[in-house]
Design an enzyme around this catalytic site. Structure first.
Site, PDB file in Angstrom:
ATOM      1  N   SER A  12      38.921  43.429  58.302  1.00 42.80           N
ATOM      2  CA  SER A  12      37.799  43.476  57.352  1.00 42.80           C
ATOM      3  C   SER A  12      36.620  42.723  57.931  1.00 42.80           C
ATOM      4  CB  SER A  12      38.200  42.847  56.023  1.00 42.80           C
ATOM      5  OG  SER A  12      37.047  42.628  55.232  1.00 42.80           O
ATOM      6  N   HIS A  37      37.561  48.055  58.458  1.00 38.94           N
ATOM      7  CA  HIS A  37      37.502  48.040  56.997  1.00 38.94           C
ATOM      8  C   HIS A  37      36.212  47.389  56.538  1.00 38.94           C
ATOM      9  CE1 HIS A  37      39.505  48.166  53.029  1.00 38.94           C
ATOM     10  NE2 HIS A  37      38.900  47.008  52.794  1.00 38.94           N
ATOM     11  N   ASP A  39      34.159  46.172  53.242  1.00 42.61           N
ATOM     12  CA  ASP A  39      34.262  45.806  51.826  1.00 42.61           C
ATOM     13  C   ASP A  39      32.877  45.838  51.187  1.00 42.61           C
ATOM     14  OD1 ASP A  39      37.087  45.187  51.401  1.00 42.61           O
ATOM     15  OD2 ASP A  39      36.764  43.552  52.808  1.00 42.61           O
ATOM     16  N   MET A  41      30.656  45.402  47.937  1.00 48.81           N
ATOM     17  CA  MET A  41      30.705  44.718  46.638  1.00 48.81           C
ATOM     18  C   MET A  41      29.309  44.682  46.023  1.00 48.81           C
ATOM     19  SD  MET A  41      33.134  41.486  47.620  1.00 48.81           S
ATOM     20  CE  MET A  41      34.523  41.676  48.735  1.00 48.81           C
ATOM     21  N   HIS A  70      35.650  50.529  51.429  1.00 50.97           N
ATOM     22  CA  HIS A  70      36.288  50.167  50.158  1.00 50.97           C
ATOM     23  C   HIS A  70      35.190  49.796  49.168  1.00 50.97           C
ATOM     24  CE1 HIS A  70      39.146  47.076  48.015  1.00 50.97           C
ATOM     25  NE2 HIS A  70      38.767  48.066  47.215  1.00 50.97           N
ATOM     26  N   MET A  72      34.015  48.423  45.992  1.00 48.57           N
ATOM     27  CA  MET A  72      34.269  47.560  44.837  1.00 48.57           C
ATOM     28  C   MET A  72      32.978  47.512  44.027  1.00 48.57           C
ATOM     29  SD  MET A  72      36.573  44.687  46.759  1.00 48.57           S
ATOM     30  CE  MET A  72      35.962  45.131  48.387  1.00 48.57           C
ATOM     31  N   MET A 141      45.608  45.984  45.918  1.00 51.82           N
ATOM     32  CA  MET A 141      44.963  44.690  46.074  1.00 51.82           C
ATOM     33  C   MET A 141      46.005  43.583  45.882  1.00 51.82           C
ATOM     34  SD  MET A 141      41.885  45.432  46.817  1.00 51.82           S
ATOM     35  CE  MET A 141      41.315  43.718  46.873  1.00 51.82           C
ATOM     36  N   GLY A 146      36.733  40.368  45.450  1.00 52.53           N
ATOM     37  CA  GLY A 146      35.467  39.674  45.323  1.00 52.53           C
ATOM     38  C   GLY A 146      35.158  38.735  46.477  1.00 52.53           C
ATOM     39  N   PHE A 147      36.189  38.120  47.045  1.00 55.48           N
ATOM     40  CA  PHE A 147      35.961  37.149  48.113  1.00 55.48           C
ATOM     41  C   PHE A 147      37.071  37.238  49.148  1.00 55.48           C
ATOM     42  CE2 PHE A 147      34.000  35.410  44.288  1.00 55.48           C
ATOM     43  CZ  PHE A 147      32.718  35.131  44.749  1.00 55.48           C
ATOM     44  N   GLY A 148      36.732  36.934  50.401  1.00 54.91           N
ATOM     45  CA  GLY A 148      37.728  36.839  51.449  1.00 54.91           C
ATOM     46  C   GLY A 148      38.443  35.498  51.407  1.00 54.91           C
ATOM     47  N   GLY A 149      39.557  35.437  52.134  1.00 51.70           N
ATOM     48  CA  GLY A 149      40.253  34.173  52.309  1.00 51.70           C
ATOM     49  C   GLY A 149      41.068  33.698  51.130  1.00 51.70           C
ATOM     50  N   ASP A 176      45.339  45.073  50.794  1.00 49.40           N
ATOM     51  CA  ASP A 176      44.086  44.355  50.999  1.00 49.40           C
ATOM     52  C   ASP A 176      44.151  43.018  50.268  1.00 49.40           C
ATOM     53  OD1 ASP A 176      41.512  43.490  51.371  1.00 49.40           O
ATOM     54  OD2 ASP A 176      40.552  45.291  50.569  1.00 49.40           O
ATOM     55  N   GLY A 177      44.180  41.933  51.064  1.00 51.10           N
ATOM     56  CA  GLY A 177      44.125  40.599  50.480  1.00 51.10           C
ATOM     57  C   GLY A 177      45.236  39.689  50.952  1.00 51.10           C
ATOM     58  N   GLY A 178      44.873  38.653  51.680  1.00 51.76           N
ATOM     59  CA  GLY A 178      45.851  37.644  52.070  1.00 51.76           C
ATOM     60  C   GLY A 178      46.872  38.093  53.098  1.00 51.76           C
ATOM     61  N   GLY A 198      41.327  40.003  57.129  1.00 50.90           N
ATOM     62  CA  GLY A 198      40.004  39.482  57.445  1.00 50.90           C
ATOM     63  C   GLY A 198      40.078  38.201  58.235  1.00 50.90           C
ATOM     64  N   SER A 199      40.225  37.089  57.526  1.00 48.56           N
ATOM     65  CA  SER A 199      40.239  35.795  58.205  1.00 48.56           C
ATOM     66  C   SER A 199      41.398  35.685  59.190  1.00 48.56           C
ATOM     67  CB  SER A 199      40.293  34.660  57.173  1.00 48.56           C
ATOM     68  OG  SER A 199      41.343  34.865  56.244  1.00 48.56           O
TER      69      SER A 199
END
Length: 229
Positions: A12, A37, A39, A41, A70, A72, A141, A146-149, A176-178, A198-199
């Site tokens: 991401s 990817h 994101d 928003m 994606h 959002m 999800m 809404g936010f990365g990390g 997607d996420g974590g 992402g991170s």
């Protein structure tokens, strides 16, 4: 864009260097990313504002593979053509973002893109059962968008349910996420094949030190593929 269920890593760019997106996209692909990817928003559907179609069009020449967009955002439909024209290969809309998800998915395919549908953590899998013949991807999800990390939320039961519902349809399950080396095996074992990170991909690296991206991508991929060993 052919279909297979091999593990795909989709970094991401929300975690990339915002001043260097073109070079970042090239760097992650050179280092083994399967998809890129994006994101999107809107500060309305989710509490953050990121990118629009113009940015997607700007980075498209720097992406050789799949650009996975994606959305959002709410409403979605007025923006589908713009993101398709910007070069999105996959456009994913949230089932929660509007009242007429069938129309949205039809519009995405009519615009020439693959159609994805995303589910927030609080939305059960069975909501999209009537949509499975209209989609190319289901995005689960594993954080509230809404936010990365953010910290990973365990959605493995939902993923298993979706995998069973999808059956032999050519539909990807994206997470997607974590996602990181500790969570990738959980979602892969449950049936996911596209892992957005992402991170976990971008940490410690840069366009001048891109081999770190490659190391991070390989570590996540090996962790996910290890469940099949």
């Amino acid at each position: 864009m052919s279909f297979d269920r091999k593990i795909k890593i989709a970094p991401s760019i929300l975690s990339a260097d915002f001043a260097n997106f073109g070079a970042e996209c090239e760097a992650i692909e050179d280092q083994g990313a399967d998809w890129v990817h994006v994101d999107v928003m809107d500060g309305h559907f989710v509490p953050n504002i990121t990118f629009g179609p113009a940015m997607c069009a700007a980075i498209r020449p720097h992406i050789q593979g799949v650009m996975d967009v994606h959305l959002m955002i709410s409403p979605v439909d007025p923006y589908i053509d713009a993101f398709a024209q910007a070069g999105a290969d996959v456009i994913t809309a949230h089932v929660e973002a509007g009242p007429h998800i069938h129309r949205t998915l039809q519009a995405i395919r009519a615009a020439g893109a693959k159609a994805g549908v995303a589910l927030n953590p609080g939305t059960p899998a069975n909501v999209i059962e009537p949509l499975l013949d209209m989609v190319d991807l289901v995005c689960v999800m594993t954080v509230n968008p809404g936010f990365g990390g953010q910290k990973f939320l365990d959605m493995t039961d939902k993923i298993r349910t979706l995998r069973e519902m999808i059956g032999d349809r050519p539909v990807h399950i994206e997470i997607d996420g974590g996602v990181d080396p500790s969570t990738a095996p959980l979602v892969a074992r449950a049936g996911a094949d596209v892992l957005v990170a992402g991170s976990a991909v971008f940490k410690g690296g840069s366009v001048t030190n891109p081999q770190v991206y490659g190391d991070n991508i390989r570590t996540i991929r090996e962790a996910a593929e290890g469940v099949y060993a």
